[in-house]
Scaffold this active site. Sequence first.
Site, PDB file in Angstrom:
ATOM      1  N   ASP A 206     -20.095  24.879   1.978  1.00 11.53           N
ATOM      2  CA  ASP A 206     -18.750  24.299   2.032  1.00 11.53           C
ATOM      3  C   ASP A 206     -17.762  25.153   2.833  1.00 11.53           C
ATOM      4  O   ASP A 206     -16.626  24.737   3.060  1.00 11.53           O
ATOM      5  CB  ASP A 206     -18.201  24.070   0.609  1.00 11.53           C
ATOM      6  CG  ASP A 206     -18.963  22.976  -0.116  1.00 11.53           C
ATOM      7  OD1 ASP A 206     -19.704  22.217   0.545  1.00 11.53           O
ATOM      8  OD2 ASP A 206     -18.828  22.887  -1.354  1.00 11.53           O
TER       9      ASP A 206
ATOM     10  N   ARG B 245      -9.243  14.548   0.586  1.00 14.95           N
ATOM     11  CA  ARG B 245     -10.223  14.431  -0.508  1.00 14.95           C
ATOM     12  C   ARG B 245     -10.321  15.752  -1.268  1.00 14.95           C
ATOM     13  O   ARG B 245     -10.738  15.758  -2.430  1.00 14.95           O
ATOM     14  CB  ARG B 245     -11.605  14.083   0.051  1.00 14.95           C
ATOM     15  CG  ARG B 245     -11.675  12.720   0.684  1.00 14.95           C
ATOM     16  CD  ARG B 245     -13.094  12.334   0.942  1.00 14.95           C
ATOM     17  NE  ARG B 245     -13.834  12.385  -0.312  1.00 14.95           N
ATOM     18  CZ  ARG B 245     -15.122  12.152  -0.439  1.00 14.95           C
ATOM     19  NH1 ARG B 245     -15.821  11.864   0.621  1.00 14.95           N
ATOM     20  NH2 ARG B 245     -15.706  12.209  -1.602  1.00 14.95           N
TER      21      ARG B 245
ATOM     22  N   CYS C 237     -19.040  12.172   1.635  1.00 14.31           N
ATOM     23  CA  CYS C 237     -19.071  12.725   2.991  1.00 14.31           C
ATOM     24  C   CYS C 237     -20.477  12.583   3.559  1.00 14.31           C
ATOM     25  O   CYS C 237     -21.459  12.836   2.878  1.00 14.31           O
ATOM     26  CB  CYS C 237     -18.645  14.191   2.978  1.00 14.31           C
ATOM     27  SG  CYS C 237     -16.862  14.406   2.828  1.00 14.31           S
TER      28      CYS C 237
ATOM     29  N   LYS D 299     -11.850  21.274  -7.011  1.00 16.89           N
ATOM     30  CA  LYS D 299     -12.357  19.887  -6.931  1.00 16.89           C
ATOM     31  C   LYS D 299     -13.743  19.775  -7.551  1.00 16.89           C
ATOM     32  O   LYS D 299     -13.994  18.922  -8.386  1.00 16.89           O
ATOM     33  CB  LYS D 299     -12.415  19.439  -5.458  1.00 16.89           C
ATOM     34  CG  LYS D 299     -13.217  18.174  -5.231  1.00 16.89           C
ATOM     35  CD  LYS D 299     -13.226  17.756  -3.775  1.00 16.89           C
ATOM     36  CE  LYS D 299     -14.346  18.293  -2.932  1.00 16.89           C
ATOM     37  NZ  LYS D 299     -15.666  17.669  -3.144  1.00 16.89           N
ATOM     38  N   ASN D 300     -14.648  20.665  -7.116  1.00 22.02           N
ATOM     39  CA  ASN D 300     -16.048  20.502  -7.519  1.00 22.02           C
ATOM     40  C   ASN D 300     -16.319  20.942  -8.956  1.00 22.02           C
ATOM     41  O   ASN D 300     -17.423  20.749  -9.472  1.00 22.02           O
ATOM     42  CB  ASN D 300     -16.969  21.235  -6.541  1.00 22.02           C
ATOM     43  CG  ASN D 300     -17.015  20.524  -5.201  1.00 22.02           C
ATOM     44  OD1 ASN D 300     -16.539  19.391  -5.086  1.00 22.02           O
ATOM     45  ND2 ASN D 300     -17.567  21.175  -4.191  1.00 22.02           N
TER      46      ASN D 300
ATOM     47  N   ARG E 169     -28.761  12.489   1.467  1.00 24.07           N
ATOM     48  CA  ARG E 169     -28.351  13.089   0.188  1.00 24.07           C
ATOM     49  C   ARG E 169     -28.976  12.275  -0.950  1.00 24.07           C
ATOM     50  O   ARG E 169     -28.306  11.505  -1.633  1.00 24.07           O
ATOM     51  CB  ARG E 169     -26.830  13.141   0.069  1.00 24.07           C
ATOM     52  CG  ARG E 169     -26.198  14.052   1.102  1.00 24.07           C
ATOM     53  CD  ARG E 169     -24.697  14.122   0.974  1.00 24.07           C
ATOM     54  NE  ARG E 169     -24.263  14.973  -0.120  1.00 24.07           N
ATOM     55  CZ  ARG E 169     -22.984  15.180  -0.421  1.00 24.07           C
ATOM     56  NH1 ARG E 169     -22.032  14.602   0.261  1.00 24.07           N
ATOM     57  NH2 ARG E 169     -22.657  15.971  -1.421  1.00 24.07           N
TER      58      ARG E 169
HETATM   59  N1  EPU Z   1     -30.951  17.085  -3.045  1.00 20.93           N
HETATM   60  C1  EPU Z   1     -32.125  16.360  -3.102  1.00 20.93           C
HETATM   61  N2  EPU Z   1     -32.324  15.542  -4.174  1.00 20.93           N
HETATM   62  C2  EPU Z   1     -31.413  15.413  -5.168  1.00 20.93           C
HETATM   63  C3  EPU Z   1     -30.229  16.164  -5.114  1.00 20.93           C
HETATM   64  C4  EPU Z   1     -30.019  16.994  -4.027  1.00 20.93           C
HETATM   65  O1  EPU Z   1     -32.968  16.444  -2.207  1.00 20.93           O
HETATM   66  O2  EPU Z   1     -31.667  14.650  -6.108  1.00 20.93           O
HETATM   67  C5  EPU Z   1     -30.707  17.971  -1.883  1.00 20.93           C
HETATM   68  C6  EPU Z   1     -29.509  17.487  -1.062  1.00 20.93           C
HETATM   69  O3  EPU Z   1     -29.888  16.489  -0.153  1.00 20.93           O
HETATM   70  C7  EPU Z   1     -29.059  18.760  -0.395  1.00 20.93           C
HETATM   71  C8  EPU Z   1     -29.392  19.837  -1.433  1.00 20.93           C
HETATM   72  O4  EPU Z   1     -30.299  19.236  -2.350  1.00 20.93           O
HETATM   73  O5  EPU Z   1     -29.825  18.973   0.764  1.00 20.93           O
HETATM   74  C9  EPU Z   1     -28.210  20.381  -2.197  1.00 20.93           C
HETATM   75  O6  EPU Z   1     -27.468  19.309  -2.747  1.00 20.93           O
HETATM   76  P1  EPU Z   1     -26.725  19.429  -4.140  1.00 20.93           P
HETATM   77  O7  EPU Z   1     -27.268  18.406  -5.055  1.00 20.93           O
HETATM   78  O8  EPU Z   1     -26.721  20.852  -4.587  1.00 20.93           O
HETATM   79  O9  EPU Z   1     -25.255  19.030  -3.728  1.00 20.93           O
HETATM   80  P2  EPU Z   1     -24.269  18.036  -4.455  1.00 20.93           P
HETATM   81  O10 EPU Z   1     -24.335  18.235  -5.924  1.00 20.93           O
HETATM   82  O11 EPU Z   1     -24.440  16.681  -3.915  1.00 20.93           O
HETATM   83  C10 EPU Z   1     -22.261  19.708  -4.492  1.00 20.93           C
HETATM   84  C11 EPU Z   1     -20.852  19.714  -3.971  1.00 20.93           C
HETATM   85  C12 EPU Z   1     -20.865  19.780  -2.455  1.00 20.93           C
HETATM   86  C13 EPU Z   1     -21.578  21.062  -2.057  1.00 20.93           C
HETATM   87  C14 EPU Z   1     -23.001  21.086  -2.644  1.00 20.93           C
HETATM   88  C15 EPU Z   1     -23.750  22.373  -2.381  1.00 20.93           C
HETATM   89  C16 EPU Z   1     -19.619  18.434  -5.617  1.00 20.93           C
HETATM   90  C17 EPU Z   1     -18.861  17.213  -5.961  1.00 20.93           C
HETATM   91  N3  EPU Z   1     -20.166  18.489  -4.405  1.00 20.93           N
HETATM   92  O12 EPU Z   1     -22.881  18.562  -3.921  1.00 20.93           O
HETATM   93  O13 EPU Z   1     -19.510  19.858  -2.050  1.00 20.93           O
HETATM   94  O14 EPU Z   1     -21.675  21.128  -0.652  1.00 20.93           O
HETATM   95  O15 EPU Z   1     -22.921  20.920  -4.090  1.00 20.93           O
HETATM   96  O16 EPU Z   1     -23.041  23.464  -2.866  1.00 20.93           O
HETATM   97  O17 EPU Z   1     -19.719  19.345  -6.429  1.00 20.93           O
HETATM   98  C18 EPU Z   1     -17.688  19.597  -0.591  1.00 20.93           C
HETATM   99  O18 EPU Z   1     -16.940  19.980  -1.516  1.00 20.93           O
HETATM  100  O19 EPU Z   1     -17.283  19.469   0.599  1.00 20.93           O
HETATM  101  C19 EPU Z   1     -19.085  19.274  -0.883  1.00 20.93           C
HETATM  102  C20 EPU Z   1     -19.839  18.544  -0.078  1.00 20.93           C
END
Ligand code: EPU
Length: 416
Positions: free
Chosen positions: A296, A389, A103, A10-11, A108
Amino acid sequence: MGEAGAPGSKNAALPILAATVLGGRSVIHNCPDISDVRCTVEILTALGCDVSYDGHTVTVDARGISSHVLPKEHMEKMRSSIIFAGGLLSRFGQFTAHYPGGCKLGERPINLHLSAFKQLGATVEESEQKEGGIIVAKAEKLAGDKIYLNIPSVGATQNIMLAATLAQGTTVVQNAAKEPEVTDLQNFLVAAGAKISGAGSSIIVIEGVRELRDTEYTVMPDRIVAGTYLAAAAITGGAIRLKNIVHHDMRPIVEKFIDMGSFVTLEEGAICLTAPQRLHGLGYLTTQPHPGFPTDMQPQFMAMLACAHDNTTIEETLFTSRDKHVPELIKMGAKIINRYSKFFHVNGVPQLNGATVKAMDLRGGAALVLAGLAAHGETIVQEARYIQRGYQAIDSDLQALGADIKYFDPQAKICD
Ligand code: EPU
């Protein structure tokens, strides 16, 4: 020993599909058949792409893109919708978006994404910095720069890669996310003619190119679905042969199964796990960016540790509220105490009991399914749409492993 296979990730699939807006015709194989992929296909269609989707292969012709507005209803459903922003900005010099939903795992923000766009030369206006707010970004031309991320955000790293792909000059991302899904995005973009290197390390270099070419690409296997299926065997004291996995990507997860007393052997593209009658606790488990233990998998490990020997303290460091599964596991007899919001003291009990519980996010929902497999009696997981999802066939895959599990309402399979 039951056998299962990991589907496409998915990711990895979601950002790669978003990246197709940069190119002409892209054929993306091994996409999982899940509601988030269907939502992404709807966004591509709303932008004006010609898209076909047969359940696993998505074909996108992005030459007819006529809109740079990301639809509100899709943005509210799925956090990864924001990954369209980088590609639209790079190719068309603009995008309009709403703050993304997805989620509910705590705050976030997308500040790192937006400040990187500004650093590359875009103007970014935000009506409100929260869900419901609108973001309008414009750039005459984007120019490469050195961007340091103070958190190795997966999404921000991916958005910068996309924004910089067609920018002028060279962009360097420092403290980039090292997740395998970032490498898969790089591999797709390079196959389409982009000049990107370094993914998998903390420095990624993107040299802007004028355009991308048509391409065909196969998405990597889903290491989190794979980990969840290993957990299904482990929590029930069973054994599994899991196919279609990449050992290297699975290592941070597999090491924990070994620490919990499982016997693991590796075969080419497959892994065999045999669990003890009752798993051992880990003492301490912390989530970390890759190559640390992934957030995750935190809820699924909490379900296993809830019925393991001994105690474990889990520290969730990535998200402030990835804990909606905790009260539900407690309803099933788990003994879990939450301290200082991010520490969870899990005292393993000999037996969980079936109960009616509610999924409130994707991985938390998967954890409840796992707990239900191990519990005495029947467990009903409400709001199973969250699980859909990210898991295309958790029911039939677990049935093939010997589980007694079914979707109560078959219509629930058609979700969002
Ligand atoms: N963060 C910030 N500012 C930003 C972006 C992120 O403070 O501009 C913080 C977030 O609040 C969080 C941390 O950085 O505390 C990490 O977030 P990240 O941006 O790495 O996560 P993401 O890109 O939103 C992806 C996956 C998530 C997975 C995380 C961490 C996808 C679509 N989603 O999310 O997957 O948990 O990386 O590995 O790729 C899931 O599949 O269940 C899922 C939530």
